[in-house]
Write a protein that holds these residues in place. Structure first.
Motif, PDB file in Angstrom:
ATOM      1  N   ARG A 135       0.828  -1.206   0.000  1.00 54.08           N
ATOM      2  CA  ARG A 135       0.000   0.000   0.000  1.00 54.08           C
ATOM      3  C   ARG A 135       0.861   1.255   0.000  1.00 54.08           C
ATOM      4  NH1 ARG A 135      -3.311  -3.280   3.327  1.00 54.08           N
ATOM      5  NH2 ARG A 135      -2.299  -2.537   5.225  1.00 54.08           N
ATOM      6  N   ILE A 136       1.941   1.260   0.774  1.00 51.02           N
ATOM      7  CA  ILE A 136       2.846   2.411   0.767  1.00 51.02           C
ATOM      8  C   ILE A 136       3.468   2.573  -0.612  1.00 51.02           C
ATOM      9  CG2 ILE A 136       4.959   3.390   1.747  1.00 51.02           C
ATOM     10  CD1 ILE A 136       4.268   1.808   4.327  1.00 51.02           C
ATOM     11  N   ARG A 137       3.896   1.466  -1.177  1.00 43.36           N
ATOM     12  CA  ARG A 137       4.564   1.496  -2.485  1.00 43.36           C
ATOM     13  C   ARG A 137       3.661   2.075  -3.566  1.00 43.36           C
ATOM     14  NH1 ARG A 137       5.363  -3.309  -6.329  1.00 43.36           N
ATOM     15  NH2 ARG A 137       6.864  -2.489  -7.834  1.00 43.36           N
ATOM     16  N   GLU A 138       2.369   1.787  -3.488  1.00 46.70           N
ATOM     17  CA  GLU A 138       1.434   2.304  -4.491  1.00 46.70           C
ATOM     18  C   GLU A 138       1.418   3.828  -4.539  1.00 46.70           C
ATOM     19  OE1 GLU A 138      -2.365   0.673  -3.608  1.00 46.70           O
ATOM     20  OE2 GLU A 138      -1.878  -1.341  -4.340  1.00 46.70           O
ATOM     21  N   GLY A 139       1.713   4.465  -3.406  1.00 43.17           N
ATOM     22  CA  GLY A 139       1.687   5.920  -3.357  1.00 43.17           C
ATOM     23  C   GLY A 139       3.006   6.588  -3.644  1.00 43.17           C
ATOM     24  N   LEU A 140       4.053   5.820  -3.907  1.00 41.91           N
ATOM     25  CA  LEU A 140       5.364   6.404  -4.186  1.00 41.91           C
ATOM     26  C   LEU A 140       5.517   6.681  -5.672  1.00 41.91           C
ATOM     27  CD1 LEU A 140       7.562   4.226  -1.786  1.00 41.91           C
ATOM     28  CD2 LEU A 140       6.501   6.460  -1.350  1.00 41.91           C
ATOM     29  N   PRO A 141       6.252   7.706  -6.045  1.00 43.19           N
ATOM     30  CA  PRO A 141       6.242   8.160  -7.442  1.00 43.19           C
ATOM     31  C   PRO A 141       6.815   7.164  -8.443  1.00 43.19           C
ATOM     32  CG  PRO A 141       7.928   9.323  -6.165  1.00 43.19           C
ATOM     33  CD  PRO A 141       7.077   8.574  -5.191  1.00 43.19           C
ATOM     34  N   HIS A 142       7.725   6.321  -8.016  1.00 43.97           N
ATOM     35  CA  HIS A 142       8.352   5.369  -8.941  1.00 43.97           C
ATOM     36  C   HIS A 142       8.010   3.925  -8.585  1.00 43.97           C
ATOM     37  CE1 HIS A 142      10.603   8.866 -10.274  1.00 43.97           C
ATOM     38  NE2 HIS A 142      11.026   9.050  -9.041  1.00 43.97           N
ATOM     39  N   GLY A 143       7.015   3.723  -7.740  1.00 45.44           N
ATOM     40  CA  GLY A 143       6.715   2.364  -7.293  1.00 45.44           C
ATOM     41  C   GLY A 143       7.899   1.736  -6.600  1.00 45.44           C
TER      42      GLY A 143
END
Length: 253
Positions: A135-143
């Motif tokens: 879930r955190i990764r989904e919100g990061l700009p580069h995955g």
């Protein structure tokens, strides 16, 4: 490799968007790995609890009474009840509680934290840390890959070290089997747990106590051209230490 503590992370509250907290404070590069302490993940997910939520049963009272007799310190049976409810197996009940959590991690007291929990008694580990990482990764700009960490003791050594309890976006292990050493010998058993090594490296920068920085970015590190897999938590059939513990009893006579 460079390790960058994300600056000015506020006190995390239930419902906070950790990806936004990260991206508002540091410019991520495509190959960065983000390492997040489980405490802030748990806080964002509302994993607070109070002892009153765990009315103690006979087993918890038995465990707490025995620990109290061994250590000489008062033990709240409601805490023992919380540990039991957060675990799938109690591997040791004396001289401390060693358990397997519902997601496969083995640690003391099911990883339940009793410090830095404003307004509550307990902070439980995330229910499914790898899903939290996703879930955190989904919100990061580069995955960017995300590793969720916790500190725990280690057999045969003093002191605690950070380990990965969840991850997403990269394999947990880097598999060297089939590759060769400097003398040309084929490697037959070497599997490197890179998520644990990244967790430990990040914790050196994150620190502990009231000055701790719970989110660290790992920069200029690459998994490389290797096979990888996620078999970090041993299954019971191959975990000979666990099998031995099942037949072991602490002598507190």
């Amino acid at each position: 490799m460079e390790l960058l503590a994300v600056p000015d992370v506020p006190e995390i509250r239930e419902g906070d968007d950790l990806a936004a907290v990260i991206t508002d404070r540091i410019d991520l590069r495509p190959d960065d790995v983000v390492v997040v302490a489980s405490t802030v993940v748990s806080k964002a997910e509302g994993r607070f609890a109070d002892l009153a939520e765990f009315p103690d049963g006979p087993r918890a009272r038995e465990i707490a009474g025995r620990l109290e007799s061994i250590t000489g310190d008062e033990k709240d049976p409601r805490f023992a009840q919380a540990v039991l409810e957060e675990s799938t197996e109690l591997l040791m009940e004396a001289p401390f509680l060693l358990t397997e959590t519902k997601f496969g991690h083995v640690g003391v007291n099911a990883g339940i934290d009793r410090s830095n929990v404003p307004g509550h008694d307990l902070l439980l580990l995330p229910e499914r840390p790898s899903e939290s990482a996703a879930r955190i990764r989904e919100g990061l700009p580069h995955g960017n890959p995300v590793v969720v960490t916790d500190t725990s003791g280690r057999p045969f050594r003093h002191g605690q070290a950070a380990v990965a309890v969840g991850w997403d976006g990269m394999p947990g292990n880097r598999d060297w089997r089939g590759e060769h050493d400097r003398d040309g010998r084929e490697l037959g058993v070497t599997v490197q747990c890179v998520v644990d090594e990244l967790a430990g490296a990040a914790n050196l920068v994150a620190g502990e106590g009231d000055g701790g920085k719970p989110i660290v970015v790992v920069r200029d590190w690459a998994f490389g051209d290797h096979d990888g897999h996620d078999s970090v938590f041993r299954d019971v059939d191959s975990d000979f230490v666990r099998q031995a513990l099942r037949g072991w009893e602490f002598d507190d006579a």
